[in-house]
Enzyme design. Structure first.
Site, PDB file in Angstrom:
ATOM      1  N   ASP A  84       0.923  -1.204   0.100  1.00  0.00           N
ATOM      2  CA  ASP A  84      -0.101  -0.158  -0.074  1.00  0.00           C
ATOM      3  C   ASP A  84       0.880   1.158  -0.043  1.00  0.00           C
ATOM      4  OD1 ASP A  84      -1.507   2.211   0.688  1.00  0.00           O
ATOM      5  OD2 ASP A  84      -2.976   1.016   1.845  1.00  0.00           O
ATOM      6  N   HIS A 121      -5.497  11.568  14.363  1.00  0.00           N
ATOM      7  CA  HIS A 121      -6.298  11.510  13.278  1.00  0.00           C
ATOM      8  C   HIS A 121      -7.862  10.610  13.505  1.00  0.00           C
ATOM      9  CE1 HIS A 121      -3.907  13.664  10.723  1.00  0.00           C
ATOM     10  NE2 HIS A 121      -2.983  12.506  10.987  1.00  0.00           N
ATOM     11  N   ASP A 177       2.597  17.914  15.091  1.00  0.00           N
ATOM     12  CA  ASP A 177       2.748  17.011  13.816  1.00  0.00           C
ATOM     13  C   ASP A 177       2.252  17.883  12.605  1.00  0.00           C
ATOM     14  OD1 ASP A 177       2.217  13.776  13.180  1.00  0.00           O
ATOM     15  OD2 ASP A 177       1.295  15.086  11.815  1.00  0.00           O
ATOM     16  N   HIS A 185       0.358  16.987  10.096  1.00  0.00           N
ATOM     17  CA  HIS A 185      -0.964  16.943   9.566  1.00  0.00           C
ATOM     18  C   HIS A 185      -1.927  17.508  10.698  1.00  0.00           C
ATOM     19  CE1 HIS A 185       1.574  13.539   7.521  1.00  0.00           C
ATOM     20  NE2 HIS A 185       0.409  13.776   6.690  1.00  0.00           N
ATOM     21  N   ASP A 240       6.848  14.399  11.847  1.00  0.00           N
ATOM     22  CA  ASP A 240       6.941  14.767  10.479  1.00  0.00           C
ATOM     23  C   ASP A 240       7.186  16.195  10.066  1.00  0.00           C
ATOM     24  OD1 ASP A 240       4.479  15.008  11.373  1.00  0.00           O
ATOM     25  OD2 ASP A 240       3.351  13.588  10.383  1.00  0.00           O
ATOM     26  N   TYR A 292       8.369  10.288   9.599  1.00  0.00           N
ATOM     27  CA  TYR A 292       8.616   8.876   8.939  1.00  0.00           C
ATOM     28  C   TYR A 292      10.076   9.036   8.202  1.00  0.00           C
ATOM     29  CZ  TYR A 292       3.688   9.015   9.806  1.00  0.00           C
ATOM     30  OH  TYR A 292       2.542   9.171  10.630  1.00  0.00           O
TER      31      TYR A 292
END
Length: 680
Positions: free
Chosen positions: A22, A137, A174, A176, A267, A307
């Site tokens: 994925d 999230h 983060d 995001h 990240d 990451y």
């Protein structure tokens, strides 16, 4: 008093992994956890922390935030085969199940709760939980973005329920947007949620309209949801610091949290393929240092994303070193936020003006044509920064970033001094200072004469100079890096500060910051830029020069004593970070216009500069003042400020006038978009 830093890690959380191909999910690998832990071991940080075991979060604890339906779906995956896991994973946006995922997610929840318990029960002062899967999230009824259960949200609800907390700050750094956390608390005024995130005008995942700056919360929660969108990649250290100075920290001090929880995603650091940002690992040390001044130091850091394994590991280490109280490394890069960052910062300030006292007198009227301006800025800022670090990031070359970080960390991580905080034993008894202050022997007259050799004759007569022995011994040890910081009493603070500045420059320092509180009878020559003097006084000091390196800040602290942080965050700290000193001298002289709490806050926040090298010299030997400054130097959290009383309009206007006067020279002062600011 609580001491120590908790570290929670359980290798079992590395068993959660992707079983099929994925391209979206393949970056969320077990090594994110194991390599971070190994990096902590390599810096010998693991043995310095208090180990706290993880436990499984109970179903009741998970249901504090999530629906029973969501819990049952997660539980059912434990016995599924690969095809079944793949099928149920497709029901969610960017998530994968493994037979061990449910167990790992419960461990992640339990680790967060163990950390809250350790901090709230006083077993430790602060701590970090390395967990997988991450959480910010995940929503009440859905897994999302690698997250199954919302670890931080559950921890906040748990803290409210078990410890009766009424004010919790969640800081989500983060890259995001933690939309799951926002949805859970957007109507809850007991939780102040702050998130900065890559947004790019809604083009970056999760691409939600409600991730923009004007999503401020709903109902009673209006003003307690703070979104700061980054509308271009390449944001760096100065952009992150500016967001803290001009948005987060003023809100946080006004909110006065009882606990701070960090959704700690790395990240947002350099080299990360998701963030494409340029912030280097030491910036997380500075952000952590600032948050440690809140909630009496009760700080829980819980891992989210990250990451690029090298960037992630180094950033985790910077965070933990700071939690342990190590000196904060010098920040790198030009201290000038980019135009896009300044625009986002001012948009947030404008959106939250109705809800926060500290913004009450701020002028945001020039944002009336915001939509047009945003469109123009979007076009103008479509390209990332052209700094070297941004080129490294945008090349997306993992090996290149690793090489850069290897060299970079060697440059900023210097040996710790043998002594952290020192004072001379002749000033007071050994019972006067906090236990972590070490007393050193004062210089005798022969040593002082050999050291100064007539270099200060124009400032002071020899007999007076000899009385400064306690000052010289501490300063000399700081300059030689035998001591990180120190405190000395002086019969004449202004004279001591002047001598200390000249002595430091003579020693070879290129930039020395002096913050003088009180009447500064002698103002040194600052024309060459090797000294920057900020004089905080009640009355306007006579200024013989308009040089940018001497600044008079007229500020009389109110009786309540809690409006000074507006000046510290709105002016002093941005100027100081723009200057990037090699040493900070803080002097308290006669007729000081600040109370003990204001001076302590100043000392505590300025410890982030100059590798935490601070020399404090105090003319007023009032015991409580000396003790409070010494506590700030050893790293104790600042005392709570109590009910917030905002500064008067006159004071706000004063800070704004100083910002307008000096923002072209000290660019970290820039927090509003105006004509004439033309950087990318």
């Amino acid at each position: 008093m609580a001491s120590g830093t908790a570290l929670i890690y359980d290798e079992e959380m590395t068993t959660h992994k992707l079983l099929w191909s994925d391209p979206i999910c393949d970056i969320e690998v077990p090594e994110r956890l194991s390599s971070s832990y190994e990096q902590l071991r390599s810096y010998h940080l693991v043995e310095r922390c208090v180990p706290v075991p993880a436990r499984e979060g109970s179903e009741e604890e998970i249901l504090l935030v999530h629906s029973l339906e969501h819990l049952e779906v997660a539980k059912s995956t434990q016995t599924m085969n690969e095809e079944e896991l793949k099928r149920v994973s497709k029901n969610y946006d960017a998530f994968f199940f493994h037979p061990s995922t449910y167990r790992c997610a419960r461990l992640a929840v339990g680790a967060a709760l163990q950390l809250v318990d350790a901090v709230m029960a006083g077993k430790v002062h602060n701590g970090m939980a390395l967990v997988r899967p991450p959480g910010h999230h995940s929503q009440r009824n859905a897994a999302n973005g690698f997250c199954l259960f919302n670890n931080v949200a559950i921890a906040a609800e748990y803290a409210k329920l078990k410890y009766g907390l009424q004010r919790i700050l969640i800081v989500d750094w983060d890259v995001h947007h933690g939309q799951g956390t926002q949805y859970i608390f957007e109507e809850d005024p007991s939780v102040l949620y702050f998130s900065w995130h890559r947004y790019e005008h809604q083009e970056f995942w999760p691409s939600l309209r409600e991730s923009d700056y004007d999503a401020v919360g709903l109902g009673k929660g209006k003003g307690f949801n703070v979104n700061l969108p980054w509308n271009k990649v390449g944001m760096g250290n100065s952009d992150y610091l500016a967001a803290f100075f001009h948005v987060l920290l003023p809100m946080a001090f006004e909110f006065d949290p009882e606990l701070v929880i960090v959704s700690s995603g790395y990240d947002s650091g350099i080299g990360d393929p998701e963030g494409q940002m340029n912030a280097t690992p030491e910036v997380f040390a500075h952000l952590t240092h600032f948050l440690m001044q809140l909630a009496n130091g009760k700080l829980c850091v819980i891992l989210e994303g990250g990451y690029h394994l090298k960037s992630l590991g180094e950033s985790v280490c910077m965070t933990v070193k700071t939690l342990l109280g190590d000196p904060v490394p010098q920040i790198t890069g030009e201290m000038a936020p980019c135009l896009s960052a300044v625009e986002s910062i001012q948009n947030v300030r404008a959106a939250h003006k109705p809800y926060w006292k500290w913004l009450a007198y701020e002028d945001t009227s020039f944002l009336q044509n915001l939509s047009t301006k945003s469109h123009l800025l979007k076009k103008a800022n479509s390209n990332p920064s052209t700094e070297d670090e941004s080129q490294i990031t945008n090349n997306n070359n993992t090996v290149k970033v690793e090489r850069f970080l290897e060299l970079h960390m060697k440059n900023i991580l210097l040996p710790m001094p043998p002594i952290k905080t020192a004072a001379t034993g002749s000033e007071v008894s050994e019972h006067f200072f906090p236990e972590h202050v070490q007393l050193v022997k004062e210089m005798d007259k022969t040593e002082i004469k050999a050291l100064v050799s007539g270099f200060y004759a124009d400032l002071v007569k020899e007999e007076t100079l000899l009385s400064l022995g306690s000052m010289f011994v501490i300063l000399d040890k700081i300059l030689k890096k035998e001591v990180c910081n120190g405190i000395a009493a002086s019969p004449t603070a202004a004279l001591s500060a002047a001598v200390a500045l000249r002595h430091s420059v003579r020693f070879g320092l290129q930039r020395v910051l002096c913050v003088f509180v009180g009447d500064m009878q002698m103002i040194p020559n600052t024309e060459d830029g090797k000294m920057l003097v900020i004089n905080i006084c009640e009355k306007e000091q006579s200024r013989k020069t308009s040089c940018k390196h001497y600044i008079s800040l007229n500020w009389k602290e109110d009786a309540e004593g809690n409006d000074f942080f507006s000046a510290v965050l709105g002016f002093i700290l941005p100027v100081a970070y723009s200057y990037q000193p090699n040493l900070t001298v803080i002097a308290v002289g006669p007729n000081r216009s600040l109370g003990i709490s204001g001076i302590s806050l100043l000392v505590a926040l300025l410890r982030g500069l100059a590798e935490s090298r601070i020399f404090a010299v105090i003319e007023d030997t009032e015991i409580s003042l000396m003790q409070s400054i010494a506590k700030a130097l050893v790293g104790a959290s600042t005392p709570p400020f109590g009910i917030y009383v905002p500064p008067t309009q006159e004071k706000v206007n004063k800070i704004k006038a100083l910002r307008d006067q000096f923002q072209q020279e000290w660019k970290m002062l820039q927090c509003s978009v105006k004509d004439g600011i033309s950087r990318n």
